[in-house]
Write a protein that holds these residues in place. Structure first.
Motif, PDB file in Angstrom:
ATOM      1  N   LEU A 165      -5.381 -10.961   5.695  1.00 47.92           N
ATOM      2  CA  LEU A 165      -4.220 -10.526   4.574  1.00 47.92           C
ATOM      3  C   LEU A 165      -4.649 -10.054   3.418  1.00 47.92           C
ATOM      4  O   LEU A 165      -4.282  -8.972   2.743  1.00 47.92           O
ATOM      5  CB  LEU A 165      -3.624 -11.868   4.454  1.00 47.92           C
ATOM      6  N   GLY A 166      -6.136 -10.381   3.043  1.00 46.78           N
ATOM      7  CA  GLY A 166      -6.775  -9.466   1.791  1.00 46.78           C
ATOM      8  C   GLY A 166      -6.880  -8.135   2.102  1.00 46.78           C
ATOM      9  O   GLY A 166      -6.642  -7.303   1.274  1.00 46.78           O
ATOM     10  N   TYR A 167      -7.289  -7.724   3.490  1.00 39.41           N
ATOM     11  CA  TYR A 167      -7.736  -6.220   3.512  1.00 39.41           C
ATOM     12  C   TYR A 167      -6.046  -5.444   3.637  1.00 39.41           C
ATOM     13  O   TYR A 167      -5.893  -4.676   3.080  1.00 39.41           O
ATOM     14  CB  TYR A 167      -8.201  -6.080   4.887  1.00 39.41           C
ATOM     15  N   LEU A 168      -5.165  -6.200   4.198  1.00 41.31           N
ATOM     16  CA  LEU A 168      -4.023  -5.680   4.322  1.00 41.31           C
ATOM     17  C   LEU A 168      -2.904  -5.545   2.931  1.00 41.31           C
ATOM     18  O   LEU A 168      -2.386  -4.630   2.804  1.00 41.31           O
ATOM     19  CB  LEU A 168      -2.863  -6.487   5.245  1.00 41.31           C
ATOM     20  N   VAL A 169      -3.210  -6.553   1.971  1.00 48.73           N
ATOM     21  CA  VAL A 169      -2.579  -6.662   0.744  1.00 48.73           C
ATOM     22  C   VAL A 169      -3.338  -5.253   0.005  1.00 48.73           C
ATOM     23  O   VAL A 169      -2.455  -4.634  -0.835  1.00 48.73           O
ATOM     24  CB  VAL A 169      -2.823  -7.947   0.097  1.00 48.73           C
ATOM     25  N   GLN A 170      -4.602  -5.133   0.267  1.00 49.07           N
ATOM     26  CA  GLN A 170      -5.262  -4.203  -0.642  1.00 49.07           C
ATOM     27  C   GLN A 170      -4.850  -2.677  -0.154  1.00 49.07           C
ATOM     28  O   GLN A 170      -5.322  -1.421  -0.893  1.00 49.07           O
ATOM     29  CB  GLN A 170      -6.666  -4.348  -0.429  1.00 49.07           C
ATOM     30  N   ARG A 171      -3.949  -2.616   0.874  1.00 42.80           N
ATOM     31  CA  ARG A 171      -3.789  -1.169   1.546  1.00 42.80           C
ATOM     32  C   ARG A 171      -3.312  -0.029   0.716  1.00 42.80           C
ATOM     33  O   ARG A 171      -3.819   0.930   0.412  1.00 42.80           O
ATOM     34  CB  ARG A 171      -2.733  -1.537   2.603  1.00 42.80           C
ATOM     35  N   SER A 172      -2.500  -0.504  -0.584  1.00 46.80           N
ATOM     36  CA  SER A 172      -1.931   0.627  -1.294  1.00 46.80           C
ATOM     37  C   SER A 172      -2.697   0.690  -2.500  1.00 46.80           C
ATOM     38  O   SER A 172      -2.389   1.411  -3.463  1.00 46.80           O
ATOM     39  CB  SER A 172      -0.368   0.046  -1.689  1.00 46.80           C
TER      40      SER A 172
END
Length: 180
Positions: free
Chosen positions: A75-82
């Motif tokens: 989730l940390g990687y995915l949240v940082q996407r933008s």
């Protein structure tokens, strides 16, 4: 205006075709992924959007992973996407070989890889004797596509896609129970 569909490519499944093969829970996941793509300013829902939504909305999918720390990293990687990670994806089409969908001007469509994953999830459900795909079916389809963005996220978070796929394909996991 010039078409973005490659010459000779046949249109893929429509939104109605895809939605009719999903369980209610997976339809919610897809809806969440579409909202995330719109919020991120993306024209297409890609496999990373689908993975993010699966982790947020599907307890059966979360149960497949090795506990909280692994899910937190994902989730940390995915949240940082933008805001950093994933910026190289901005403005690009995710295509790992699936036939592209013809986009409607009014809706965010699935990337070719995401459309292929949705089709593979439905095929997995049919092989299990089910009419509708579930979250674990989609997770297995994502893990099986080594070229998709979801697998890139899994790798960066330390999740081995081969081990994950084996866990999903093992006996007793059709209901989303973690393999022993």
């Amino acid at each position: 205006m010039q078409s973005r569909t490659p010459q000779g490519a046949e249109p893929g499944p429509t939104r109605t075709d895809v939605d009719s093969s999903l369980s209610a829970a997976l339809a919610s996941v897809l809806s969440g992924a579409r909202r995330r793509a719109v919020r991120d300013g993306d024209r297409q829902v890609d496999t990373a959007h689908l993975l993010h939504s699966l982790l947020e909305y599907e307890p059966q999918v979360r149960a497949v992973f090795d506990g909280g720390p692994q899910i937190a990293r994902l989730l940390g990687y995915l949240v940082q996407r933008s805001i950093g990670y994933g910026l190289q994806w901005q403005g690009t089409v995710e295509d790992s070989g699936a036939v592209p969908l013809v986009p409607s001007a009014k809706e965010t469509v699935l990337s070719p890889a995401a459309a292929g994953a949705m089709e593979a999830a439905h095929a997995r459900a049919v092989l299990r004797g089910e009419r509708l795909a579930e979250g674990v079916d989609l997770l297995a389809a994502l893990a099986a596509d080594r070229e998709c963005r979801a697998v890139e996220v899994l790798r960066r978070a330390g999740v081995d896609a081969d081990v994950l796929l084996a866990r999903l394909e093992s006996d007793g996991d059709a209901e989303g129970e973690p393999a022993s």
